[in-house]
Design a protein around this motif. Structure first.
Motif, PDB file in Angstrom:
ATOM      1  N   GLU A   1       0.832  -1.210   0.000  1.00  0.00           N
ATOM      2  CA  GLU A   1       0.000   0.000   0.000  1.00  0.00           C
ATOM      3  C   GLU A   1       0.865   1.258   0.000  1.00  0.00           C
ATOM      4  O   GLU A   1       0.524   2.256  -0.632  1.00  0.00           O
ATOM      5  N   LYS A   2       1.996   1.216   0.695  1.00  0.00           N
ATOM      6  CA  LYS A   2       2.886   2.380   0.712  1.00  0.00           C
ATOM      7  C   LYS A   2       3.405   2.677  -0.693  1.00  0.00           C
ATOM      8  O   LYS A   2       3.475   3.840  -1.107  1.00  0.00           O
ATOM      9  N   ASN A   3       3.746   1.630  -1.432  1.00  0.00           N
ATOM     10  CA  ASN A   3       4.226   1.817  -2.804  1.00  0.00           C
ATOM     11  C   ASN A   3       3.146   2.419  -3.692  1.00  0.00           C
ATOM     12  O   ASN A   3       3.432   3.262  -4.555  1.00  0.00           O
ATOM     13  N   ARG A   4       1.890   1.997  -3.487  1.00  0.00           N
ATOM     14  CA  ARG A   4       0.778   2.568  -4.266  1.00  0.00           C
ATOM     15  C   ARG A   4       0.638   4.059  -3.993  1.00  0.00           C
ATOM     16  O   ARG A   4       0.514   4.878  -4.917  1.00  0.00           O
ATOM     17  N   VAL A   5       0.652   4.422  -2.705  1.00  0.00           N
ATOM     18  CA  VAL A   5       0.518   5.831  -2.329  1.00  0.00           C
ATOM     19  C   VAL A   5       1.721   6.628  -2.847  1.00  0.00           C
ATOM     20  O   VAL A   5       1.564   7.713  -3.429  1.00  0.00           O
ATOM     21  N   PHE A   6       2.905   6.089  -2.652  1.00  0.00           N
ATOM     22  CA  PHE A   6       4.148   6.758  -3.051  1.00  0.00           C
ATOM     23  C   PHE A   6       4.182   7.011  -4.563  1.00  0.00           C
ATOM     24  O   PHE A   6       4.476   8.125  -5.021  1.00  0.00           O
ATOM     25  N   ASN A   7       3.874   5.980  -5.346  1.00  0.00           N
ATOM     26  CA  ASN A   7       3.920   6.121  -6.813  1.00  0.00           C
ATOM     27  C   ASN A   7       2.853   7.088  -7.318  1.00  0.00           C
ATOM     28  O   ASN A   7       3.091   7.853  -8.270  1.00  0.00           O
ATOM     29  N   THR A   8       1.672   7.065  -6.685  1.00  0.00           N
ATOM     30  CA  THR A   8       0.618   8.008  -7.079  1.00  0.00           C
ATOM     31  C   THR A   8       1.028   9.438  -6.755  1.00  0.00           C
ATOM     32  O   THR A   8       0.799  10.366  -7.542  1.00  0.00           O
ATOM     33  N   LEU A   9       1.666   9.619  -5.590  1.00  0.00           N
ATOM     34  CA  LEU A   9       2.129  10.950  -5.194  1.00  0.00           C
ATOM     35  C   LEU A   9       3.185  11.467  -6.174  1.00  0.00           C
ATOM     36  O   LEU A   9       3.132  12.634  -6.593  1.00  0.00           O
ATOM     37  N   LEU A  10       4.137  10.627  -6.547  1.00  0.00           N
ATOM     38  CA  LEU A  10       5.159  11.039  -7.517  1.00  0.00           C
ATOM     39  C   LEU A  10       4.518  11.450  -8.835  1.00  0.00           C
ATOM     40  O   LEU A  10       4.926  12.443  -9.457  1.00  0.00           O
ATOM     41  N   SER A  11       3.524  10.704  -9.268  1.00  0.00           N
ATOM     42  CA  SER A  11       2.838  11.007 -10.524  1.00  0.00           C
ATOM     43  C   SER A  11       2.153  12.372 -10.450  1.00  0.00           C
ATOM     44  O   SER A  11       2.224  13.173 -11.391  1.00  0.00           O
ATOM     45  N   LYS A  12       1.509  12.637  -9.307  1.00  0.00           N
ATOM     46  CA  LYS A  12       0.810  13.928  -9.137  1.00  0.00           C
ATOM     47  C   LYS A  12       1.804  15.092  -9.103  1.00  0.00           C
ATOM     48  O   LYS A  12       1.502  16.195  -9.575  1.00  0.00           O
ATOM     49  N   LEU A  13       2.975  14.824  -8.520  1.00  0.00           N
ATOM     50  CA  LEU A  13       3.989  15.877  -8.410  1.00  0.00           C
ATOM     51  C   LEU A  13       4.856  15.975  -9.657  1.00  0.00           C
ATOM     52  O   LEU A  13       5.730  16.842  -9.749  1.00  0.00           O
ATOM     53  N   LYS A  14       4.621  15.065 -10.610  1.00  0.00           N
ATOM     54  CA  LYS A  14       5.401  15.009 -11.849  1.00  0.00           C
ATOM     55  C   LYS A  14       6.907  14.811 -11.565  1.00  0.00           C
ATOM     56  O   LYS A  14       7.770  15.457 -12.171  1.00  0.00           O
ATOM     57  N   ILE A  15       7.190  13.923 -10.627  1.00  0.00           N
ATOM     58  CA  ILE A  15       8.567  13.526 -10.306  1.00  0.00           C
ATOM     59  C   ILE A  15       8.806  12.141 -10.882  1.00  0.00           C
ATOM     60  O   ILE A  15       8.001  11.219 -10.646  1.00  0.00           O
ATOM     61  N   LEU A  16       9.866  11.975 -11.631  1.00  0.00           N
ATOM     62  CA  LEU A  16      10.155  10.684 -12.245  1.00  0.00           C
ATOM     63  C   LEU A  16      10.427   9.636 -11.165  1.00  0.00           C
ATOM     64  O   LEU A  16      11.120   9.928 -10.169  1.00  0.00           O
ATOM     65  N   PRO A  17       9.923   8.395 -11.340  1.00  0.00           N
ATOM     66  CA  PRO A  17      10.141   7.351 -10.325  1.00  0.00           C
ATOM     67  C   PRO A  17      11.620   7.107 -10.029  1.00  0.00           C
ATOM     68  O   PRO A  17      11.984   6.883  -8.867  1.00  0.00           O
ATOM     69  N   GLN A  18      12.470   7.140 -11.069  1.00  0.00           N
ATOM     70  CA  GLN A  18      13.898   6.877 -10.847  1.00  0.00           C
ATOM     71  C   GLN A  18      14.570   7.977 -10.033  1.00  0.00           C
ATOM     72  O   GLN A  18      15.645   7.779  -9.460  1.00  0.00           O
ATOM     73  N   GLU A  19      13.927   9.157  -9.969  1.00  0.00           N
ATOM     74  CA  GLU A  19      14.434  10.231  -9.111  1.00  0.00           C
ATOM     75  C   GLU A  19      13.710  10.238  -7.766  1.00  0.00           C
ATOM     76  O   GLU A  19      14.317  10.459  -6.713  1.00  0.00           O
ATOM     77  N   GLY A  20      12.428   9.949  -7.798  1.00  0.00           N
ATOM     78  CA  GLY A  20      11.612   9.983  -6.581  1.00  0.00           C
ATOM     79  C   GLY A  20      12.053   8.985  -5.525  1.00  0.00           C
ATOM     80  O   GLY A  20      11.888   9.225  -4.328  1.00  0.00           O
TER      81      GLY A  20
END
Length: 677
Positions: A264-283
């Motif tokens: 669940e943490k990964n789901r929240v984290f990845n959704t947050l990165l997407s909303k903030l427009k931060i690339l996963p490899q940087e986030g």
């Protein structure tokens, strides 16, 4: 990085009733997907002794607090996980997602890890060792019993997977239904214990695993012994056993629940990165505080900082020692990246035995999931710890050794379930072993021997005749196929690199002294011996010696003087009768010479009885049971080879038939006096 923060925070967790002692000096390193934490040895020892004595004293407030911790329902965390799982995260604002992430981080930390359970495990291990010393009982049976009778969620998950596979095969459920049932019950297991990838799944292997773990023969393994052991202080023994079982199961449940948290943490984290427009490899290199600033202040971690963090991150807390210079911290990262020693000396290392068994194999060092994917069947897994995706590796490896962990660690649990030898808690392990080093792993007595490039093999494993000689290779083949061949160990090495006597302590302590026979037999196993066209029989000496270290050492000296570069060690079995038999494959002609003292006397010409003929004819008129067994075994052995055979054999005092030697007959003259039918 938020997972690294979580693990660093975990080391600061304390409970006033259970363990108010915490580490004052911690340095945590994250590099290439691996997290390592270090604390001074004196702090570990103090903490272990403090908690261990609480167990030994049966401290009332300590046990009450521990019971409360074990039985704590984790209601708030479970509610939070359920609410996140049911939410459409894409409809949440970045602020809500950020607060959810922070709440989940600390809720999991406080409810799952109100205290660092490793500290309790270390204390329990200390208490068990001290208790056994006070009882003057160091046997593995006593240690096994004190570890209790626990069960792993991993076993239940695999059993369910096998059951669902059978139902899918019979058309009772669809693939989607099976996945849903499995996910509902064990959805967090992949994160907790590694991913059971469908492409790597071996249904037959999993069926065998479920079948084996239910066998009665599995019960004597660590943590599975049910018959009671008699102790002087039985009340304390029962107390230690009960808490071993409880903590074993709690660790398993905590890890499983933490797997759900991570999902669940990964789901929240990845959704947050997407909303903030931060690339996963940087986030993935953002700390929790930096994500908060990214939401409220539109903050971004610089490209240069991300590049530096990708090389390795060090988190530290130091309270009572001098702060080291930055260069030393960088050196620590460098050391972690390549923790190997240039020394090629042979090493004997001691660890905590958590799953019994004896195996030999090549070392496979695992520092990340890429390393684990390259592990080959039969290799020995060597890792700092096993709190990452290594389940597939445990299926393939012959055994495992880790630098971290205790008697109830992840490696311990999985190794016991899979019935594979395992040692944990070997200090500086990664510095002492290199990839492809030849290892002897003895999970029964807690030793691992690093023989570097000295070739070593157990009889009953796949053996290369070019390395160890045909004598050993044939015996090992027969043992693998179920023939009554004695246990043994074969060694082949380059005398320019190593002295044979360098091996004596390592070999004796790690393997040989496990054989409880009064004597040993040490023989050559040269690649020159027992060929199809020549024998060399009698050229090399076989030496009988007492089964003690001094006698073993003296015998190795004799072998060294004879320039034996390949040797073969076996327990010596006294014969009630034994001998040498020759059998011609195409005609079933045989000749047998027998001595009451076994084949070694026959080889010396001391023969009590000699008989010959055709086996099929002789079997019709057998006058003794041992002859019937001999003829049956000779025919079976002959069927395994394309050449005429010379077999040395014995029958021990219990009436058991044993094979000492099988070689080709290089001269037909032995059959000349047998009359044709």
């Amino acid at each position: 990085m938020i997972d690294v923060e979580f693990l660093q925070d975990l080391y600061s967790q304390v409970d006033l009733e259970i363990n108010p002692v915490r580490f004052r000096n911690i340095i945590s390193i994250y590099r290439d997907g691996i997290f390592q934490a270090y604390a001074p040895e004196k702090e570990w020892n103090f903490l272990q002794e403090y908690v261990g004595n609480k167990f030994l004293e049966k401290d009332r407030s300590f046990l009450i607090g521990l019971n409360h911790y074990i039985e704590f329902p984790k209601t708030e965390l479970k509610k939070l996980l359920k609410s996140i799982a049911q939410r459409d995260l894409n409809s949440d604002s970045p602020k809500i997602l950020c607060h959810t992430l922070i709440k989940l981080h600390f809720c999991a930390l406080n409810e799952i890890y109100g205290i660092n359970l490793v500290q309790i495990e270390e204390g329990l291990h200390y208490a068990i060792k001290k208790f056994l010393q006070s009882e003057q009982n160091f046997g593995t049976d006593a240690f096994n019993w004190l570890l209790g009778d626990s069960h792993s969620i991993l076993t239940d998950a695999i059993e369910l997977k096998v059951s669902l596979s059978e139902k899918k095969r019979k058309g009772l459920i669809t693939n989607k239904e099976a996945e849903q049932i499995y996910t509902n019950q064990y959805g967090g297991l992949e994160t907790a214990y590694g991913n059971f990838k469908e492409k790597n799944s071996n249904n037959e292997k999993e069926k065998q695993f479920v079948k084996d773990t239910n066998k009665e023969s599995f019960l004597p393994s660590y943590g599975r012994r049910k018959d009671k052991i008699a102790f002087k202080n039985m009340d304390l023994a029962i107390c230690l056993r009960n808490y071993s079982s409880k903590i074993f199961e709690l660790r398993d449940k905590n890890k499983f629940l933490m797997g759900q948290v991570s999902t669940e943490k990964n789901r929240v984290f990845n959704t947050l990165l997407s909303k903030l427009k931060i690339l996963p490899q940087e986030g993935k290199f953002y700390m929790l505080m930096e994500l908060y600033k990214a939401v409220y202040e539109d903050y971004r971690v610089s490209k240069n900082t991300i590049k530096e963090r990708s090389k390795g991150v060090v988190l530290s807390r130091k309270e009572n020692i001098k702060t080291e210079a930055n260069s030393n911290t960088k050196l620590l990262i460098t050391n972690f990246a390549s923790k190997t020693s240039n020394s090629r000396t042979l090493k004997l290392m001691r660890g905590v035995p958590v799953s019994r068994g004896l195996v030999i194999g090549k070392a496979h060092l695992v520092n990340d999931s890429t390393d684990s994917n390259q592990l080959k069947k039969g290799e020995i897994l060597v890792a700092p710890g096993t709190d990452f995706n290594l389940v597939d590796s445990f299926y393939e490896c012959a055994g495992s050794i880790t630098e971290e962990g205790g008697i109830l660690s992840h490696a311990s649990i999985v190794a016991r379930e899979l019935k594979k030898p395992c040692l944990v808690g070997i200090k500086n392990l990664i510095r002492k072993i290199q990839n492809k080093d030849n290892l002897i792993l003895n999970g029964t007595i807690g030793l691992v021997a690093n023989l570097r490039d000295i070739n070593v093999a157990l009889i009953g494993t796949k053996i290369d005749a070019k390395i160890f000689g045909s004598k050993v290779a044939r015996l090992s083949l027969l043992k693998r196929k179920g023939y009554p061949v004695l246990d043994g160990i074969a060694i082949s090495f380059d005398p320019k690199k190593y002295n044979l006597l360098e091996l004596n302590e390592i070999l004796y302590k790690s393997t040989v002294n496990m054989w409880k026979t009064k004597f040993l037999i040490i023989r050559s196993s040269s690649s020159e011996e027992d060929g199809l066209k020549f024998s060399m029989a009698g050229k090399y000496e076989s030496i009988k010696c007492s089964n003690n270290f001094n006698s073993f050492t003296k015998t190795l000296r004799k072998m060294e003087k004879a320039n034996h570069l390949q040797i073969f060690i076996q327990p010596y079995i006294a014969s009630s009768i034994g001998g040498v038999s020759f059998l011609e494959k195409n005609t079933n002609k045989f000749i047998t010479e027998v001595s009451e003292n076994g084949p070694q006397d026959v080889v010396k010409g001391k023969v009590n009885e000699r008989f010959s003929g055709y086996i099929d004819n002789e079997m019709k008129n057998i006058d003794k049971d041992w002859k019937k067994e001999l003829f049956l075994q000779l025919k079976k052995i002959q069927s395994e080879f394309s050449f005429d055979i010379d077999v040395e054999w014995t029958i021990d005092k219990f009436g058991n038939f044993k094979i000492f030697q099988v070689r080709p007959i290089t001269s037909k003259e032995v059959f000349y006096d047998i009359k044709k039918e």
